[in-house]
Design a protein around this motif. Structure first.
Motif, PDB file in Angstrom:
ATOM      1  N   GLU B  30       0.932  -1.490   0.131  1.00 20.47           N
ATOM      2  CA  GLU B  30       0.012   0.126   0.156  1.00 20.47           C
ATOM      3  C   GLU B  30       0.690   0.591   0.265  1.00 20.47           C
ATOM      4  O   GLU B  30       0.297   2.331  -0.622  1.00 20.47           O
ATOM      5  N   TYR B  31       1.797   1.151   0.462  1.00 13.21           N
ATOM      6  CA  TYR B  31       2.559   1.618   0.637  1.00 13.21           C
ATOM      7  C   TYR B  31       3.453   2.275  -0.309  1.00 13.21           C
ATOM      8  O   TYR B  31       4.817   2.059   0.026  1.00 13.21           O
ATOM      9  N   MET B  32       4.296   3.675  -0.568  1.00 13.92           N
ATOM     10  CA  MET B  32       5.439   3.757  -1.298  1.00 13.92           C
ATOM     11  C   MET B  32       5.757   5.270  -1.246  1.00 13.92           C
ATOM     12  O   MET B  32       5.114   6.220  -0.874  1.00 13.92           O
ATOM     13  N   TYR B  33       7.131   5.744  -1.401  1.00  9.55           N
ATOM     14  CA  TYR B  33       8.240   6.788  -0.762  1.00  9.55           C
ATOM     15  C   TYR B  33       9.067   6.830  -1.960  1.00  9.55           C
ATOM     16  O   TYR B  33       9.413   6.532  -3.445  1.00  9.55           O
ATOM     17  N   TRP B  34       9.899   8.023  -1.932  1.00 13.85           N
ATOM     18  CA  TRP B  34      10.038   8.687  -2.787  1.00 13.85           C
ATOM     19  C   TRP B  34      11.414   9.229  -1.575  1.00 13.85           C
ATOM     20  O   TRP B  34      10.773  10.423  -1.522  1.00 13.85           O
ATOM     21  N   TYR B  35      12.452   9.382  -1.950  1.00 13.21           N
ATOM     22  CA  TYR B  35      13.359  10.304  -0.938  1.00 13.21           C
ATOM     23  C   TYR B  35      14.587  10.194  -2.215  1.00 13.21           C
ATOM     24  O   TYR B  35      15.183   9.383  -3.021  1.00 13.21           O
ATOM     25  N   ARG B  36      14.926  11.351  -1.509  1.00 11.31           N
ATOM     26  CA  ARG B  36      16.505  11.529  -2.728  1.00 11.31           C
ATOM     27  C   ARG B  36      17.487  11.779  -1.185  1.00 11.31           C
ATOM     28  O   ARG B  36      17.490  11.975   0.085  1.00 11.31           O
ATOM     29  N   GLN B  37      18.853  11.433  -1.538  1.00 15.78           N
ATOM     30  CA  GLN B  37      20.733  11.236  -0.603  1.00 15.78           C
ATOM     31  C   GLN B  37      21.173  12.361  -1.938  1.00 15.78           C
ATOM     32  O   GLN B  37      21.819  12.087  -2.777  1.00 15.78           O
ATOM     33  N   ASP B  38      21.658  13.129  -0.347  1.00 16.52           N
ATOM     34  CA  ASP B  38      22.989  13.947  -1.503  1.00 16.52           C
ATOM     35  C   ASP B  38      23.923  12.979  -0.583  1.00 16.52           C
ATOM     36  O   ASP B  38      23.924  12.350   0.645  1.00 16.52           O
ATOM     37  N   PRO B  39      25.309  13.619  -1.635  1.00 18.03           N
ATOM     38  CA  PRO B  39      26.389  12.298  -0.560  1.00 18.03           C
ATOM     39  C   PRO B  39      26.651  13.058   0.954  1.00 18.03           C
ATOM     40  O   PRO B  39      26.730  14.150   1.332  1.00 18.03           O
ATOM     41  N   GLY B  40      27.159  11.862   1.148  1.00 10.48           N
ATOM     42  CA  GLY B  40      27.649  12.379   2.611  1.00 10.48           C
ATOM     43  C   GLY B  40      26.347  11.825   3.840  1.00 10.48           C
ATOM     44  O   GLY B  40      26.274  12.233   4.935  1.00 10.48           O
ATOM     45  N   MET B  41      25.195  11.767   3.077  1.00  6.45           N
ATOM     46  CA  MET B  41      24.160  12.289   3.950  1.00  6.45           C
ATOM     47  C   MET B  41      22.582  11.205   3.956  1.00  6.45           C
ATOM     48  O   MET B  41      22.932   9.836   3.097  1.00  6.45           O
ATOM     49  N   GLY B  42      21.599  11.548   4.857  1.00 11.53           N
ATOM     50  CA  GLY B  42      20.786  10.497   5.277  1.00 11.53           C
ATOM     51  C   GLY B  42      19.647  10.527   3.835  1.00 11.53           C
ATOM     52  O   GLY B  42      20.071  11.169   3.052  1.00 11.53           O
ATOM     53  N   CYS B  91      13.458   4.449  -3.982  1.00 11.30           N
ATOM     54  CA  CYS B  91      12.379   4.740  -3.825  1.00 11.30           C
ATOM     55  C   CYS B  91      12.020   4.023  -2.321  1.00 11.30           C
ATOM     56  O   CYS B  91      12.850   2.746  -2.742  1.00 11.30           O
ATOM     57  N   ALA B  92      10.957   3.293  -2.331  1.00  9.36           N
ATOM     58  CA  ALA B  92      10.982   2.091  -1.419  1.00  9.36           C
ATOM     59  C   ALA B  92       9.308   1.624  -0.897  1.00  9.36           C
ATOM     60  O   ALA B  92       7.697   3.356  -1.777  1.00  9.36           O
ATOM     61  N   SER B  93       8.778   0.764  -0.764  1.00 14.29           N
ATOM     62  CA  SER B  93       7.900  -0.061  -0.300  1.00 14.29           C
ATOM     63  C   SER B  93       7.571  -0.679   0.442  1.00 14.29           C
ATOM     64  O   SER B  93       8.838  -1.324   0.786  1.00 14.29           O
ATOM     65  N   ARG B  94       6.338  -0.417   1.403  1.00 19.00           N
ATOM     66  CA  ARG B  94       5.840  -1.431   2.480  1.00 19.00           C
ATOM     67  C   ARG B  94       4.194  -1.826   2.511  1.00 19.00           C
ATOM     68  O   ARG B  94       3.540  -0.716   2.205  1.00 19.00           O
TER      69      ARG B  94
END
Lengths: 108, 114
Positions: B30-42, B91-94
């Motif tokens: 049901e759940y989906m996500y978009w994240y961004r990750q910059d160098p050395g960051m979470g 991207c992630a889903s759960r």
């Protein structure tokens, strides 16, 4: 605001030593999860601990949870060079957020 | 079982160009996500969705739009790319909250805006 904040930001140890990472969060949870990220790759789920559990083990991993302090710790015992990675915690809220992570380096 | 698949894996854009990143999952999550990750960051949450037809803003939504027309797909759009959007996108889903909520991640899209 972050839902999970890891501490320390970086940790460097020798192979065979134990590594402990901490996580603090701000809201009530049903469970807390730890993830691992190898350089540049997607996160991989390591272990989940429910809010009614205080401690959980999985292989060389030990996770504790203190809901009164809103904190969790991840212990990796007998570390190996292959454990070198970044480790993140996340709560189970709808907007699953991560902190900056702990970058663990295990020197052979 | 492919899990979470992101398309494309790499892309170079010129400032002002637009593009869409596709995230597809075959686990009926049901759940989906978009994240961004910059160098050395979470990872920083851009947008997320708790079900088909619904989306919500995360921590850093400006400059991005999303759509979840089908349960298995979550699209991230950049209407007018800027160099500040150079990043690795995950991207992630759960499954829905209340059951085992382990999240599964794609392998990332490396986007460079020049």
């Amino acid at each position: 605001s972050q839902q999970g904040e890891e501490d320390p930001q970086a940790l460097s140890i020798q192979e065979g030593e134990n590594a402990t990472m901490n996580c603090s969060y701000k809201t009530s949870i049903n469970n807390l999860q730890w993830y691992r990220q190898n350089s540049g790759r997607g996160l991989v789920h390591l272990i989940l601990i429910r809010s009614n559990e205080r401690e959980k083990h999985s292989g060389r991993l030990r996770v504790t949870l203190d809901t009164s302090k809103k904190s969790s710790s991840l212990l990796i015992t007998a570390s190996r060079a292959a454990d070198t990675a970044s480790y993140f915690c996340a709560t189970d809220l709808n907007d699953m957020r991560f902190g900056a992570g702990t970058r663990l380096t295990v020197k052979p | 079982n492919a899990g979470v698949t992101q398309t494309p894996k790499f892309r170079v854009l010129k400032t002002g160009q637009s593009m869409t990143l596709l995230c597809a999952q075959d686990m009926n999550h049901e759940y989906m996500y978009w994240y961004r990750q910059d160098p050395g960051m979470g990872l920083r949450l851009i947008h997320y969705s708790v079900g088909e037809g619904t989306t919500a803003k995360g921590e850093v939504p400006d400059g991005y739009n999303v759509s979840r027309l089908k349960k298995q797909n979550f699209l991230l759009g950049l209407e007018s790319a800027a160099p500040s959007q150079t990043s690795v996108y995950f991207c992630a889903s759960r499954p829905r909250r209340g059951v085992l909520t382990e999240a599964f991640f794609g392998q990332g899209t490396r986007l460079t805006v020049v």
